[in-house]
Design an enzyme around this catalytic site. Structure first.
Site, PDB file in Angstrom:
ATOM      1  N   GLU A 178     -41.950 -15.736  22.176  1.00 25.98           N
ATOM      2  CA  GLU A 178     -41.083 -16.711  22.855  1.00 25.98           C
ATOM      3  C   GLU A 178     -41.475 -16.961  24.309  1.00 25.98           C
ATOM      4  O   GLU A 178     -40.713 -16.689  25.245  1.00 25.98           O
ATOM      5  CB  GLU A 178     -39.629 -16.251  22.721  1.00 25.98           C
ATOM      6  CG  GLU A 178     -39.240 -16.082  21.268  1.00 25.98           C
ATOM      7  CD  GLU A 178     -37.869 -15.459  21.054  1.00 25.98           C
ATOM      8  OE1 GLU A 178     -37.148 -15.242  22.033  1.00 25.98           O
ATOM      9  OE2 GLU A 178     -37.538 -15.163  19.896  1.00 25.98           O
ATOM     10  N   ASN A 220     -45.565 -16.056  18.842  1.00 31.89           N
ATOM     11  CA  ASN A 220     -44.434 -16.296  17.952  1.00 31.89           C
ATOM     12  C   ASN A 220     -43.338 -17.028  18.716  1.00 31.89           C
ATOM     13  O   ASN A 220     -42.954 -16.614  19.812  1.00 31.89           O
ATOM     14  CB  ASN A 220     -43.914 -14.939  17.445  1.00 31.89           C
ATOM     15  CG  ASN A 220     -42.835 -15.047  16.404  1.00 31.89           C
ATOM     16  OD1 ASN A 220     -42.960 -15.812  15.446  1.00 31.89           O
ATOM     17  ND2 ASN A 220     -41.747 -14.309  16.582  1.00 31.89           N
ATOM     18  N   HIS A 256     -35.658 -20.209  12.485  1.00 29.91           N
ATOM     19  CA  HIS A 256     -34.214 -19.925  12.491  1.00 29.91           C
ATOM     20  C   HIS A 256     -33.474 -21.266  12.420  1.00 29.91           C
ATOM     21  O   HIS A 256     -33.229 -21.918  13.433  1.00 29.91           O
ATOM     22  CB  HIS A 256     -33.808 -19.146  13.749  1.00 29.91           C
ATOM     23  CG  HIS A 256     -34.353 -17.756  13.798  1.00 29.91           C
ATOM     24  ND1 HIS A 256     -34.045 -16.806  12.853  1.00 29.91           N
ATOM     25  CD2 HIS A 256     -35.205 -17.165  14.667  1.00 29.91           C
ATOM     26  CE1 HIS A 256     -34.670 -15.677  13.148  1.00 29.91           C
ATOM     27  NE2 HIS A 256     -35.395 -15.866  14.232  1.00 29.91           N
ATOM     28  N   GLU A 284     -39.712 -15.917  10.709  1.00 32.95           N
ATOM     29  CA  GLU A 284     -38.358 -15.334  10.803  1.00 32.95           C
ATOM     30  C   GLU A 284     -37.318 -16.244  10.124  1.00 32.95           C
ATOM     31  O   GLU A 284     -36.258 -16.502  10.654  1.00 32.95           O
ATOM     32  CB  GLU A 284     -37.976 -15.104  12.263  1.00 32.95           C
ATOM     33  CG  GLU A 284     -38.962 -14.260  13.049  1.00 32.95           C
ATOM     34  CD  GLU A 284     -38.509 -13.958  14.462  1.00 32.95           C
ATOM     35  OE1 GLU A 284     -37.334 -14.210  14.781  1.00 32.95           O
ATOM     36  OE2 GLU A 284     -39.316 -13.443  15.262  1.00 32.95           O
ATOM     37  N   ASP A 286     -34.431 -18.038   8.426  1.00 28.67           N
ATOM     38  CA  ASP A 286     -33.076 -17.961   7.899  1.00 28.67           C
ATOM     39  C   ASP A 286     -32.443 -19.345   8.084  1.00 28.67           C
ATOM     40  O   ASP A 286     -32.865 -20.110   8.945  1.00 28.67           O
ATOM     41  CB  ASP A 286     -32.230 -16.842   8.528  1.00 28.67           C
ATOM     42  CG  ASP A 286     -32.319 -16.769  10.047  1.00 28.67           C
ATOM     43  OD1 ASP A 286     -32.289 -15.645  10.578  1.00 28.67           O
ATOM     44  OD2 ASP A 286     -32.428 -17.828  10.712  1.00 28.67           O
TER      45      ASP A 286
HETATM   46  O1  G3I Z   1     -29.541  -0.014  18.864  1.00 30.84           O
HETATM   47  C1  G3I Z   1     -28.226  -0.333  19.341  1.00 30.84           C
HETATM   48  C2  G3I Z   1     -27.203   0.677  18.807  1.00 30.84           C
HETATM   49  O2  G3I Z   1     -27.513   1.973  19.309  1.00 30.84           O
HETATM   50  C3  G3I Z   1     -25.823   0.257  19.233  1.00 30.84           C
HETATM   51  O3  G3I Z   1     -24.864   1.143  18.658  1.00 30.84           O
HETATM   52  C4  G3I Z   1     -25.551  -1.177  18.798  1.00 30.84           C
HETATM   53  C5  G3I Z   1     -24.192  -1.601  19.332  1.00 30.84           C
HETATM   54  O4  G3I Z   1     -24.072  -2.993  19.115  1.00 30.84           O
HETATM   55  O5  G3I Z   1     -26.545  -2.073  19.329  1.00 30.84           O
HETATM   56  C6  G3I Z   1     -27.846  -1.721  18.875  1.00 30.84           C
HETATM   57  O6  G3I Z   1     -28.771  -2.628  19.440  1.00 30.84           O
HETATM   58  C7  G3I Z   1     -28.778  -3.906  18.791  1.00 30.84           C
HETATM   59  C8  G3I Z   1     -30.189  -4.184  18.256  1.00 30.84           C
HETATM   60  O7  G3I Z   1     -30.293  -5.506  17.729  1.00 30.84           O
HETATM   61  C9  G3I Z   1     -30.527  -3.197  17.135  1.00 30.84           C
HETATM   62  O8  G3I Z   1     -31.773  -2.659  17.429  1.00 30.84           O
HETATM   63  C10 G3I Z   1     -28.427  -4.952  19.828  1.00 30.84           C
HETATM   64  O9  G3I Z   1     -27.068  -4.778  20.180  1.00 30.84           O
HETATM   65  C11 G3I Z   1     -28.636  -6.337  19.262  1.00 30.84           C
HETATM   66  O10 G3I Z   1     -28.470  -7.303  20.268  1.00 30.84           O
HETATM   67  C12 G3I Z   1     -30.069  -6.491  18.730  1.00 30.84           C
HETATM   68  O11 G3I Z   1     -30.190  -7.783  18.161  1.00 30.84           O
HETATM   69  C13 G3I Z   1     -31.512  -8.123  17.731  1.00 30.84           C
HETATM   70  C14 G3I Z   1     -31.994  -9.318  18.563  1.00 30.84           C
HETATM   71  O12 G3I Z   1     -33.302  -9.714  18.099  1.00 30.84           O
HETATM   72  C15 G3I Z   1     -32.070  -8.952  20.022  1.00 30.84           C
HETATM   73  O13 G3I Z   1     -32.429 -10.116  20.740  1.00 30.84           O
HETATM   74  C16 G3I Z   1     -31.457  -8.513  16.263  1.00 30.84           C
HETATM   75  O14 G3I Z   1     -31.135  -7.390  15.471  1.00 30.84           O
HETATM   76  C17 G3I Z   1     -32.808  -9.075  15.819  1.00 30.84           C
HETATM   77  O15 G3I Z   1     -32.713  -9.618  14.516  1.00 30.84           O
HETATM   78  C18 G3I Z   1     -33.266 -10.190  16.760  1.00 30.84           C
HETATM   79  O16 G3I Z   1     -34.546 -10.560  16.373  1.00 30.84           O
HETATM   80  C19 G3I Z   1     -35.171 -11.580  17.179  1.00 30.84           C
HETATM   81  C20 G3I Z   1     -36.656 -11.415  17.039  1.00 30.84           C
HETATM   82  O17 G3I Z   1     -37.018 -10.111  17.430  1.00 30.84           O
HETATM   83  C21 G3I Z   1     -37.395 -12.469  17.835  1.00 30.84           C
HETATM   84  N1  G3I Z   1     -36.997 -13.795  17.413  1.00 30.84           N
HETATM   85  C22 G3I Z   1     -35.557 -14.031  17.519  1.00 30.84           C
HETATM   86  C23 G3I Z   1     -34.803 -12.990  16.710  1.00 30.84           C
HETATM   87  C24 G3I Z   1     -33.341 -13.257  16.820  1.00 30.84           C
HETATM   88  O18 G3I Z   1     -32.926 -13.065  18.156  1.00 30.84           O
END
Ligand code: G3I
Length: 367
Positions: A178, A220, A256, A284, A286
């Protein structure tokens, strides 16, 4: 010697002989019918028996899925969806900087190893996600007061550790994730941009290539799937990098999408980059649907998934379509887009949705 005289109809009019001949004839008919019953519907039966991985293999494309470590290592139903339907995995979060190097010089390989070990055990490829990104940076990195040399060294330490550990096991990486602002076309002024300068992308790609010369290196991005200023900005960046001989091998179109707004001309925009000799992927995928997901929307989502897979099949060097999550239960969408849901091919209970049929339909067409 009597050869196999042809059956003459008058011979069938005599008593006992008639019954024997008729019985033999019926037996022959049954055998021939059985043979035809096995032989004739071969294509349909093959299709039915061949799952998605086999159908994708026939087209020489991959089907990937983003995976989370906990269900991947503990939930048999989750594991089955992955191994029955996909040919590669991407760590949804486990290989991001905050998880891999939460403190400088302190690496946590549990998550990445779990994903790679599972993939190798089941004969799946692994796509590495991601090296340089503005999100999910550990605080020591995000808040560091870095000068150019220090940040360059930090980047090298991370790449040498992560690329080095999985060299030959992870064969493609999102090196830059990004690089443009959400709505483009301006470059995202992330930490790397601010400290290393706008040419950080070329520097990072060159460093990654030096560390793992065999790895395919990707940029990406989202919001480039349907054309427009952000797509054009990415095209300008890519042509400049290629003109300078910077090692860049592919572009990930994240995909997305919002239900009802999947770009009709997706293939056209992927082809612009493929025509440069680059690999392209839908990285990615969805398709989020407004709550509550109605039957009609789920049916239309089938066509949308079919359209995306078909687009990849039409574009030379489109390597794969990856969906961003194993089931709607594990999708990032509800947390990040309240009011939207049901974005993936499997529902909350790991049941296949019409979207999966759409992928099968696209792949069931002859290569
Ligand atoms: O690991 C913590 C956990 O310890 C805690 O208890 C929990 C509480 O909410 O949060 C956990 O972290 C979360 C993390 O995913 C899991 O590893 C974060 O809150 C959450 O914000 C994070 O979201 C991820 C997001 O990227 C972050 O920007 C999504 O799962 C993930 O699907 C998303 O993936 C991204 C790609 O990497 C890049 N392209 C866009 C895509 C969507 O944003």
């Amino acid at each position: 010697m009597r050869g196999a005289a042809p059956v003459r109809w008058h011979a069938l009019t005599r008593g006992r002989e008639v019954l024997l001949t008729a019985g033999a004839l019926c037996a022959v008919i049954l055998v021939v019918t059985a043979i035809l019953a096995v032989a004739l519907p071969q294509p349909e039966r093959e299709e039915a028996e061949r799952g998605l991985p086999q159908l994708a293999g026939a087209h020489e494309i991959g089907l990937g899925v983003a995976v989370a470590v906990d269900p991947l290592t503990h939930d048999p139903d989750y594991q089955s969806v992955v191994t029955d339907n996909y040919t590669s995995v991407t760590a949804e979060n486990a290989m991001k900087w905050e998880h891999v190097q939460p403190e400088r010089y302190q690496f946590d390989w549990n998550g990445p190893d779990a994903v790679v070990d599972f993939a190798e055990h089941h004969g799946l490829d692994v796509h590495g996600h991601t090296l340089l990104w503005h999100n999910q940076q550990p605080s020591w990195l995000a808040r560091g007061d870095w000068d150019t040399g220090e940040l360059r060294e930090v980047m090298r330490e991370h790449m040498e550790a992560l690329l080095g550990r999985y060299q030959g096991r992870i064969t493609s990486w999102d090196v830059i994730n990004e690089p443009f602002e959400d709505h483009g076309p301006r470059p995202r002024e992330n930490l790397w941009y601010q400290v290393l300068g706008e040419d950080y992308i070329a520097e990072a790609l060159s460093m990654a290539h030096e560390i793992d010369p065999a790895a395919k290196l990707y940029i990406n991005e989202f919001g480039i799937e349907g054309g427009g200023a952000k797509t054009d900005a990415m095209y300008s960046l890519v042509t400049d990098l290629l003109d300078r001989g910077v090692p860049l091998h592919g572009i990930g179109f994240q995909g997305h999408f919002v239900h009802g707004n999947v770009p009709r001309d997706l293939a056209e925009h992927m082809r612009r980059f493929s025509d440069l000799g680059l690999e392209v992927t839908v990285s990615e995928l969805d398709v989020r649907i407004p709550e509550p997901p109605r039957e009609q929307a789920l049916r239309q989502q089938e066509q949308e998934y079919q359209h995306v897979v078909q687009a990849c099949l039409e574009v030379p060097r489109c390597m794969s379509v990856s969906v961003w999550g194993v089931s709607d239960q594990h999708s990032w969408i509800p947390e990040w887009f309240p009011g939207y849901t049901a974005a993936l091919p499997f529902d909350e209970d790991y049941e296949p949705k019409p979207a999966l049929d759409g992928m099968v339909e696209a792949l069931s067409r002859r290569p």
